[in-house]
Design a protein around this motif. Structure first.
Motif, short mmCIF file in Angstrom:
data_model
loop_
_atom_site.label_atom_id
_atom_site.label_comp_id
_atom_site.label_asym_id
_atom_site.label_seq_id
_atom_site.Cartn_x
_atom_site.Cartn_y
_atom_site.Cartn_z
N LEU A 230 43.30 43.11 -15.69
CA LEU A 230 43.42 44.55 -15.49
C LEU A 230 44.83 45.06 -15.78
O LEU A 230 45.05 46.27 -15.93
CB LEU A 230 43.02 44.92 -14.06
N LEU A 231 45.79 44.14 -15.85
CA LEU A 231 47.18 44.52 -16.10
C LEU A 231 47.60 44.25 -17.54
O LEU A 231 48.77 44.37 -17.89
CB LEU A 231 48.12 43.75 -15.15
N MET A 232 46.63 43.88 -18.38
CA MET A 232 46.94 43.51 -19.76
C MET A 232 47.63 44.63 -20.52
O MET A 232 48.59 44.41 -21.27
CB MET A 232 45.66 43.07 -20.48
N ASN A 233 47.17 45.86 -20.33
CA ASN A 233 47.77 46.98 -21.05
C ASN A 233 49.25 47.14 -20.72
O ASN A 233 50.07 47.48 -21.59
CB ASN A 233 47.03 48.28 -20.75
N ASP A 234 49.61 46.92 -19.46
CA ASP A 234 51.02 47.02 -19.07
C ASP A 234 51.85 45.98 -19.80
O ASP A 234 52.97 46.26 -20.25
CB ASP A 234 51.16 46.82 -17.56
N LEU A 235 51.31 44.77 -19.90
CA LEU A 235 52.04 43.71 -20.59
C LEU A 235 52.18 44.03 -22.08
O LEU A 235 53.24 43.83 -22.68
CB LEU A 235 51.32 42.37 -20.39
N LEU A 236 51.10 44.50 -22.68
CA LEU A 236 51.13 44.83 -24.11
C LEU A 236 52.13 45.94 -24.41
O LEU A 236 52.76 45.94 -25.48
CB LEU A 236 49.73 45.23 -24.58
N THR A 237 52.31 46.86 -23.49
CA THR A 237 53.29 47.92 -23.68
C THR A 237 54.69 47.34 -23.85
O THR A 237 55.50 47.82 -24.66
CB THR A 237 53.27 48.89 -22.49
N ILE A 238 54.97 46.29 -23.08
CA ILE A 238 56.29 45.65 -23.15
C ILE A 238 56.42 44.78 -24.39
O ILE A 238 57.45 44.78 -25.07
CB ILE A 238 56.52 44.81 -21.88
N LEU A 239 55.37 44.04 -24.69
CA LEU A 239 55.45 43.05 -25.76
C LEU A 239 55.19 43.64 -27.15
O LEU A 239 55.56 43.01 -28.16
CB LEU A 239 54.45 41.93 -25.51
N SER A 240 54.57 44.77 -27.23
CA SER A 240 54.15 45.32 -28.52
C SER A 240 55.26 45.34 -29.57
O SER A 240 55.03 44.96 -30.72
CB SER A 240 53.58 46.73 -28.33
N PRO A 241 56.48 45.76 -29.23
CA PRO A 241 57.54 45.77 -30.26
C PRO A 241 57.93 44.37 -30.73
O PRO A 241 58.54 44.24 -31.79
CB PRO A 241 58.71 46.45 -29.54
N ARG A 242 57.56 43.35 -29.98
CA ARG A 242 58.01 41.99 -30.29
C ARG A 242 56.92 41.11 -30.89
O ARG A 242 57.19 40.03 -31.38
CB ARG A 242 58.54 41.32 -29.01
N LEU A 243 55.69 41.56 -30.81
CA LEU A 243 54.56 40.74 -31.26
C LEU A 243 54.34 40.84 -32.76
O LEU A 243 54.58 41.89 -33.37
CB LEU A 243 53.27 41.18 -30.55
N ASP A 244 53.86 39.75 -33.33
CA ASP A 244 53.29 39.77 -34.68
C ASP A 244 51.88 40.33 -34.51
O ASP A 244 51.00 39.65 -33.99
CB ASP A 244 53.27 38.34 -35.23
N HIS A 245 51.68 41.56 -34.94
CA HIS A 245 50.42 42.25 -34.63
C HIS A 245 49.22 41.55 -35.24
O HIS A 245 48.14 41.51 -34.64
CB HIS A 245 50.50 43.70 -35.08
N SER A 246 49.41 40.98 -36.42
CA SER A 246 48.31 40.25 -37.04
C SER A 246 47.91 39.05 -36.20
O SER A 246 46.73 38.78 -35.97
CB SER A 246 48.71 39.80 -38.45
N ARG A 247 48.93 38.35 -35.69
CA ARG A 247 48.65 37.18 -34.85
C ARG A 247 48.04 37.62 -33.52
O ARG A 247 47.17 36.94 -32.97
CB ARG A 247 49.92 36.39 -34.62
N ALA A 248 48.51 38.72 -33.01
CA ALA A 248 47.98 39.20 -31.72
C ALA A 248 46.51 39.54 -31.84
O ALA A 248 45.71 39.22 -30.95
CB ALA A 248 48.77 40.42 -31.25
N VAL A 249 46.14 40.19 -32.95
CA VAL A 249 44.72 40.53 -33.15
C VAL A 249 43.89 39.25 -33.25
O VAL A 249 42.81 39.14 -32.67
CB VAL A 249 44.55 41.39 -34.43
#
Length: 339
Positions: A230-249
């Motif tokens: 349920l807290l995944m969105n909060d984590l993604l907000t922090i990590l989004s600028p640092r993630l490889d979006h293709s890998r995340a998908v």
């Protein structure tokens, strides 16, 4: 005229002789007479006069005498007096280990902790005292360690206290120290390995943004999926600028495929296939064909592949379907031939 010179022994020499012979009352008088307070203190502990021995040690004011009287008071279980002496010993970093060992070897952990607690306010308090008290807390009073670290973390030897906290399985304290020591990777790993004791939402989000190993981003996503979805969105907000979006998908696609396969729901699996196609994730589409192989209807897969012009991605799936079909058809024919 001759003269007779009589050499009388000095009081100190006589006092030493009496001391060696165990004549402590006589030695006490002689040492007191010549104000040799170090030897007087040694004599008084043999007589069990601990308070007087402490008074003499104060006048002698030598570390050696303080140690002798302190250890004698410990042996006599005169811990109040031992603490008075101990406060004059712990300020010397090179003497601290002997003092701690003497108490610990005799099982006087409470008394040792009380001594070090009393010593923290001394003007000459040093890192060794704060460090050793933290280690003692980790072993014998873990409930007091966190407060001690919050107050004095900058005055302890962090690597040494880290080892003690780990050995005592004090995971929250371990994370606290890793954070202060700027070992953010270890702090995150500890929180994910021991979430019940060590994980705190605000702290985790603060530290995950500082880690050096980017693999921990993806491990944290997996951790949140399992423990804090349920807290995944909060984590993604922090990590989004640092993630490889293709890998995340791809990461989330893998979990979605696993969930669909375990659900045994054909409709869910086919819906996931359609979503992959809408998102242009052709590789995920192909992988999902095998992850949910037993759930899918070949005619549905054929229609989707044909409509999106990706027959090449679906071909391995159809080859497998055809092989299974031919195997089922040929088996009855073989049986008929034998009969």
């Amino acid at each position: 005229r001759g003269s007779l010179l009589i050499l009388l022994p000095l009081p100190l020499q006589v006092g030493d002789r009496c001391y060696e012979e165990g004549m402590y009352e006589a030695a006490k008088l002689l040492y007191n007479n010549v104000s040799n307070f170090a030897r007087l203190a040694s004599t008084l502990v043999h007589l069990g006069e601990y308070q007087a021995a402490v008074d003499s040690a104060r006048k002698a004011n030598s570390t050696r005498t303080w140690k002798e009287v302190c250890f004698a008071c410990v042996d006599g279980e005169e811990f109040r007096l031992a603490q008075i002496c101990g406060l004059h010993i712990v300020i010397h970093a090179d003497e601290l280990e002997d003092l701690i060992s003497y108490y610990q070897d005799r099982g006087y952990f409470e008394e040792l902790i009380a001594l070090l607690e009393a010593a923290l306010g001394l003007e000459r308090a040093h890192m060794g005292m704060f460090t050793e008290l933290a280690i003692l807390y980790s072993k014998f009073k873990p409930q007091k360690m966190r407060e001690h670290l919050e107050l004095f973390w900058s005055r302890v030897n962090i690597p040494k206290v880290l080892r003690a906290a780990e050995q005592s399985h004090l995971w929250a304290e371990l994370v606290f120290l890793y954070d202060k020591y700027e070992e953010y990777d270890n702090a995150v790993l500890t929180m994910m390995s021991h979430p019940t004791d060590a994980w705190k939402e605000g702290l985790f989000k603060d530290i995950i943004a500082k880690v050096a190993n980017v693999e921990l981003y993806y491990k944290s996503l997996s951790f949140y999926l399992d423990f804090k979805p349920l807290l995944m969105n909060d984590l993604l907000t922090i990590l989004s600028p640092r993630l490889d979006h293709s890998r995340a998908v791809s990461f989330f696609s893998k979990d979605a495929m696993l969930y669909a396969a375990e659900s045994k729901d054909a409709e869910l699996a086919e819906t996931l296939l359609q979503w992959f196609l809408e998102e242009g994730r052709k590789e995920c589409f192909a992988a999902c064909l095998f992850a949910s192989y037993d759930l899918l209807h070949p005619d549905v897969v054929l229609e989707l592949a044909w409509r999106h012009n990706i027959m090449d991605f679906a071909m391995p799936y159809f080859i497998q379907v055809m092989r299974e079909y031919l195997t089922k058809v040929s088996t009855p024919l073989k049986n008929d031939t034998k009969s």
